[in-house]
Each structure stands twice: as C-alpha cells, then as structure tokens.
Design a protein around this motif. Structure first.
Motif, PDB file in Angstrom:
ATOM      1  N   ILE A  51       2.194   6.860  -4.718  1.00  0.00           N
ATOM      2  CA  ILE A  51       1.422   8.098  -4.846  1.00  0.00           C
ATOM      3  C   ILE A  51       0.096   7.840  -4.148  1.00  0.00           C
ATOM      4  O   ILE A  51      -0.683   6.983  -4.566  1.00  0.00           O
ATOM      5  CB  ILE A  51       1.187   8.497  -6.317  1.00  0.00           C
ATOM      6  CG1 ILE A  51       2.515   8.591  -7.073  1.00  0.00           C
ATOM      7  CG2 ILE A  51       0.389   9.789  -6.394  1.00  0.00           C
ATOM      8  CD1 ILE A  51       3.464   9.667  -6.583  1.00  0.00           C
ATOM      9  N   VAL A  52      -0.152   8.574  -3.069  1.00  0.00           N
ATOM     10  CA  VAL A  52      -1.368   8.346  -2.297  1.00  0.00           C
ATOM     11  C   VAL A  52      -2.521   9.154  -2.869  1.00  0.00           C
ATOM     12  O   VAL A  52      -2.335  10.200  -3.487  1.00  0.00           O
ATOM     13  CB  VAL A  52      -1.168   8.703  -0.803  1.00  0.00           C
ATOM     14  CG1 VAL A  52      -0.145   7.801  -0.176  1.00  0.00           C
ATOM     15  CG2 VAL A  52      -0.798  10.156  -0.617  1.00  0.00           C
ATOM     16  N   GLN A  53      -3.720   8.630  -2.650  1.00  0.00           N
ATOM     17  CA  GLN A  53      -4.925   9.355  -3.008  1.00  0.00           C
ATOM     18  C   GLN A  53      -5.199  10.363  -1.902  1.00  0.00           C
ATOM     19  O   GLN A  53      -5.613   9.992  -0.813  1.00  0.00           O
ATOM     20  CB  GLN A  53      -6.102   8.382  -3.155  1.00  0.00           C
ATOM     21  CG  GLN A  53      -5.967   7.434  -4.307  1.00  0.00           C
ATOM     22  CD  GLN A  53      -5.989   8.164  -5.638  1.00  0.00           C
ATOM     23  OE1 GLN A  53      -6.742   9.099  -5.844  1.00  0.00           O
ATOM     24  NE2 GLN A  53      -5.131   7.737  -6.548  1.00  0.00           N
ATOM     25  N   GLN A  54      -4.901  11.594  -2.180  1.00  0.00           N
ATOM     26  CA  GLN A  54      -5.069  12.644  -1.179  1.00  0.00           C
ATOM     27  C   GLN A  54      -5.311  13.952  -1.919  1.00  0.00           C
ATOM     28  O   GLN A  54      -4.595  14.277  -2.857  1.00  0.00           O
ATOM     29  CB  GLN A  54      -3.807  12.719  -0.315  1.00  0.00           C
ATOM     30  CG  GLN A  54      -3.881  13.703   0.819  1.00  0.00           C
ATOM     31  CD  GLN A  54      -2.666  13.557   1.739  1.00  0.00           C
ATOM     32  OE1 GLN A  54      -2.468  12.523   2.337  1.00  0.00           O
ATOM     33  NE2 GLN A  54      -1.872  14.600   1.826  1.00  0.00           N
ATOM     34  N   THR A  55      -6.295  14.681  -1.483  1.00  0.00           N
ATOM     35  CA  THR A  55      -6.669  15.930  -2.115  1.00  0.00           C
ATOM     36  C   THR A  55      -5.541  16.957  -2.047  1.00  0.00           C
ATOM     37  O   THR A  55      -4.967  17.179  -0.976  1.00  0.00           O
ATOM     38  CB  THR A  55      -7.912  16.518  -1.413  1.00  0.00           C
ATOM     39  OG1 THR A  55      -8.941  15.543  -1.433  1.00  0.00           O
ATOM     40  CG2 THR A  55      -8.385  17.788  -2.067  1.00  0.00           C
ATOM     41  N   ALA A  56      -5.213  17.575  -3.175  1.00  0.00           N
ATOM     42  CA  ALA A  56      -4.308  18.722  -3.188  1.00  0.00           C
ATOM     43  C   ALA A  56      -5.173  19.966  -2.981  1.00  0.00           C
ATOM     44  O   ALA A  56      -6.318  20.023  -3.433  1.00  0.00           O
ATOM     45  CB  ALA A  56      -3.550  18.812  -4.499  1.00  0.00           C
ATOM     46  N   VAL A  57      -4.629  20.947  -2.272  1.00  0.00           N
ATOM     47  CA  VAL A  57      -5.379  22.162  -1.953  1.00  0.00           C
ATOM     48  C   VAL A  57      -4.568  23.366  -2.411  1.00  0.00           C
ATOM     49  O   VAL A  57      -3.425  23.554  -1.978  1.00  0.00           O
ATOM     50  CB  VAL A  57      -5.663  22.253  -0.431  1.00  0.00           C
ATOM     51  CG1 VAL A  57      -6.427  23.528  -0.104  1.00  0.00           C
ATOM     52  CG2 VAL A  57      -6.412  21.016   0.057  1.00  0.00           C
ATOM     53  N   ASP A  58      -5.152  24.166  -3.285  1.00  0.00           N
ATOM     54  CA  ASP A  58      -4.468  25.362  -3.784  1.00  0.00           C
ATOM     55  C   ASP A  58      -4.691  26.542  -2.856  1.00  0.00           C
ATOM     56  O   ASP A  58      -5.789  26.719  -2.316  1.00  0.00           O
ATOM     57  CB  ASP A  58      -4.988  25.730  -5.178  1.00  0.00           C
ATOM     58  CG  ASP A  58      -4.543  24.744  -6.241  1.00  0.00           C
ATOM     59  OD1 ASP A  58      -3.381  24.302  -6.196  1.00  0.00           O
ATOM     60  OD2 ASP A  58      -5.364  24.416  -7.118  1.00  0.00           O
ATOM     61  N   THR A  59      -3.646  27.343  -2.687  1.00  0.00           N
ATOM     62  CA  THR A  59      -3.740  28.626  -1.995  1.00  0.00           C
ATOM     63  C   THR A  59      -3.142  29.665  -2.947  1.00  0.00           C
ATOM     64  O   THR A  59      -2.530  29.294  -3.949  1.00  0.00           O
ATOM     65  CB  THR A  59      -2.955  28.624  -0.654  1.00  0.00           C
ATOM     66  OG1 THR A  59      -1.568  28.786  -0.919  1.00  0.00           O
ATOM     67  CG2 THR A  59      -3.202  27.357   0.149  1.00  0.00           C
ATOM     68  N   PRO A  60      -3.288  30.941  -2.640  1.00  0.00           N
ATOM     69  CA  PRO A  60      -2.720  31.941  -3.545  1.00  0.00           C
ATOM     70  C   PRO A  60      -1.199  31.849  -3.733  1.00  0.00           C
ATOM     71  O   PRO A  60      -0.688  32.137  -4.805  1.00  0.00           O
ATOM     72  CB  PRO A  60      -3.096  33.268  -2.871  1.00  0.00           C
ATOM     73  CG  PRO A  60      -4.351  32.951  -2.115  1.00  0.00           C
ATOM     74  CD  PRO A  60      -4.150  31.538  -1.620  1.00  0.00           C
TER      75      PRO A  60
ATOM     76  N   GLU B 266      -1.440   3.491   2.579  1.00  0.00           N
ATOM     77  CA  GLU B 266      -2.872   3.533   2.293  1.00  0.00           C
ATOM     78  C   GLU B 266      -3.710   3.520   3.568  1.00  0.00           C
ATOM     79  O   GLU B 266      -4.783   4.092   3.610  1.00  0.00           O
ATOM     80  CB  GLU B 266      -3.272   2.356   1.387  1.00  0.00           C
ATOM     81  CG  GLU B 266      -2.783   2.504  -0.048  1.00  0.00           C
ATOM     82  CD  GLU B 266      -3.380   3.700  -0.767  1.00  0.00           C
ATOM     83  OE1 GLU B 266      -4.547   4.057  -0.528  1.00  0.00           O
ATOM     84  OE2 GLU B 266      -2.658   4.288  -1.594  1.00  0.00           O
ATOM     85  N   ASP B 267      -3.230   2.852   4.612  1.00  0.00           N
ATOM     86  CA  ASP B 267      -3.992   2.720   5.858  1.00  0.00           C
ATOM     87  C   ASP B 267      -3.627   3.792   6.901  1.00  0.00           C
ATOM     88  O   ASP B 267      -3.880   3.624   8.082  1.00  0.00           O
ATOM     89  CB  ASP B 267      -3.806   1.326   6.456  1.00  0.00           C
ATOM     90  CG  ASP B 267      -2.361   1.048   6.865  1.00  0.00           C
ATOM     91  OD1 ASP B 267      -1.450   1.802   6.447  1.00  0.00           O
ATOM     92  OD2 ASP B 267      -2.146   0.069   7.615  1.00  0.00           O
ATOM     93  N   ARG B 268      -3.090   4.900   6.458  1.00  0.00           N
ATOM     94  CA  ARG B 268      -2.661   5.961   7.375  1.00  0.00           C
ATOM     95  C   ARG B 268      -3.852   6.595   8.097  1.00  0.00           C
ATOM     96  O   ARG B 268      -4.947   6.657   7.555  1.00  0.00           O
ATOM     97  CB  ARG B 268      -1.865   7.029   6.627  1.00  0.00           C
ATOM     98  CG  ARG B 268      -2.721   7.827   5.651  1.00  0.00           C
ATOM     99  CD  ARG B 268      -1.876   8.613   4.660  1.00  0.00           C
ATOM    100  NE  ARG B 268      -2.697   9.321   3.703  1.00  0.00           N
ATOM    101  CZ  ARG B 268      -3.277   8.764   2.639  1.00  0.00           C
ATOM    102  NH1 ARG B 268      -3.117   7.504   2.389  1.00  0.00           N
ATOM    103  NH2 ARG B 268      -4.020   9.484   1.836  1.00  0.00           N
ATOM    104  N   ARG B 269      -3.623   7.048   9.316  1.00  0.00           N
ATOM    105  CA  ARG B 269      -4.622   7.808  10.080  1.00  0.00           C
ATOM    106  C   ARG B 269      -4.257   9.292  10.069  1.00  0.00           C
ATOM    107  O   ARG B 269      -5.071  10.127  10.437  1.00  0.00           O
ATOM    108  CB  ARG B 269      -4.701   7.312  11.518  1.00  0.00           C
ATOM    109  CG  ARG B 269      -5.063   5.863  11.669  1.00  0.00           C
ATOM    110  CD  ARG B 269      -6.523   5.546  11.650  1.00  0.00           C
ATOM    111  NE  ARG B 269      -7.293   6.252  12.648  1.00  0.00           N
ATOM    112  CZ  ARG B 269      -8.580   6.532  12.521  1.00  0.00           C
ATOM    113  NH1 ARG B 269      -9.239   6.138  11.457  1.00  0.00           N
ATOM    114  NH2 ARG B 269      -9.236   7.180  13.456  1.00  0.00           N
TER     115      ARG B 269
END
Length: 179
Positions: free
Chosen positions: A6-15, A65-68
């Motif tokens: 599970i990567v640390q990455q922001t989830a973004v909500d849309t309608p 983790e080291d993804r670009r």
C-alpha cells in the motif's frame, strides 16, 4: 500469502468517483482495457497486443516506494459504479514540474470522466508541481478538449513514439502553471 504493498499516495475525491492508488486487484480490469487497441494506440507506452503480465507489472511499478510516476485508478465503487474506469498519472520531472497522462475505458468515453479526473488531480496537486505538462496525439481531439477544459494552454506541436502504433505520431503539447 503475499502482502499487498500500500503506497503513500493522496486519494482525490470527485463528485462521481475517487482517484486512488492502484492495487493488485486492478490488474484484471487494467489488462482488459489496456488490451483494447483503441486505448493502446492513444498512449505512448501501452503495447498492442498487450503481453502477458504487463498489467501486473504496471501495478507493481506504481506501488514502488521509489517511483517517479504516481498512478491513480478512477474508482466509482462508492457511488455504485465500476472499480476501475480509467487511469491517470503524474510523472515527476525536473524543476518542480510533472507530466499528466490519462486514459479511460472505451465504455466510459464521452462521459466527462477524463475531464473530471484531470481537473481534480490538478486541483489537488499532490506532487506540489509549479507546472504540469501534457501531450496528446493530434488524432485525438477529445483528449485535447479535456486539457483545454482544465485550463491547460497550448504550447506547440511535437511528436512522440507510440509503442502500439510502432511509429512517431504528431502531438499537441499543453502546460498549466500552478504557481
């Protein structure tokens, strides 16, 4: 049993959906949609035919983790829709810049999903970019409209190699300054 990363990455909500990190369970739908020639030919990197294991490799790469490149799934399960309707990504570049790219499953074309995803991801700006670039093939004016609707400005013409087409294809390049 192997644990899923599970990567640390922001989830973004849309309608209509949430942009969330890719997970192992996405590989089946990724494979189905990316295997469609119409999807592959509108990207620079998806081969056609899609080789075995390519979807799983994309998920594994997105979970490093080291993804670009940071990849999000367009997921509407909370709204009663599909678990994966498309993919959007931000590739980190030099000088606090990034490049956005996206594709939507053919069954969801012309529904505004790409526009909603681009606007939401640019608005969230999870990589804190000053500038976001994008380029689209000139034979895909719908994708160009997605960018202009998200306030990207036309920068110029170029060309990019399409793996699925095995050819250089004329592109339009766009940018959006965020700072």
């Amino acid at each position: 049993m192997k644990q899923e990363t599970i990567v640390q990455q922001t989830a973004v909500d849309t309608p209509r959906f949430v942009l969330r990190p890719l997970r192992t369970s996405d590989a089946g739908l990724l494979n189905m949609y990316a295997s469609d020639r119409r999807v592959a030919e509108q990207t620079t990197s998806i081969p056609h035919p899609l080789p075995p294991g390519a979807a799983e490799a994309l998920v594994a790469k997105a979970q490093r983790e080291d993804r670009r490149e940071h990849v999000w799934a367009m997921d509407a399960t909370e709204q009663g829709g599909s678990e994966l309707m498309g993919v959007i990504s931000l590739q980190q570049m030099d000088r606090n810049q990034s490049e956005i790219s996206y594709w939507v499953a053919p069954t969801m074309w012309n529904t505004g999903l790409a526009s909603e995803a681009v606007k939401a991801l640019v608005g969230a700006n999870p990589l804190m970019s000053d500038t976001i670039f994008a380029s689209v093939f000139q034979d895909n004016p719908g994708s160009a409209r997605v960018l202009t609707n998200a306030k990207f400005s036309y920068l110029g013409d170029a060309e990019a190699f399409s793996v699925a087409r095995n050819a250089k294809v004329p592109t339009w390049t766009y940018l959006r300054k965020l700072s």
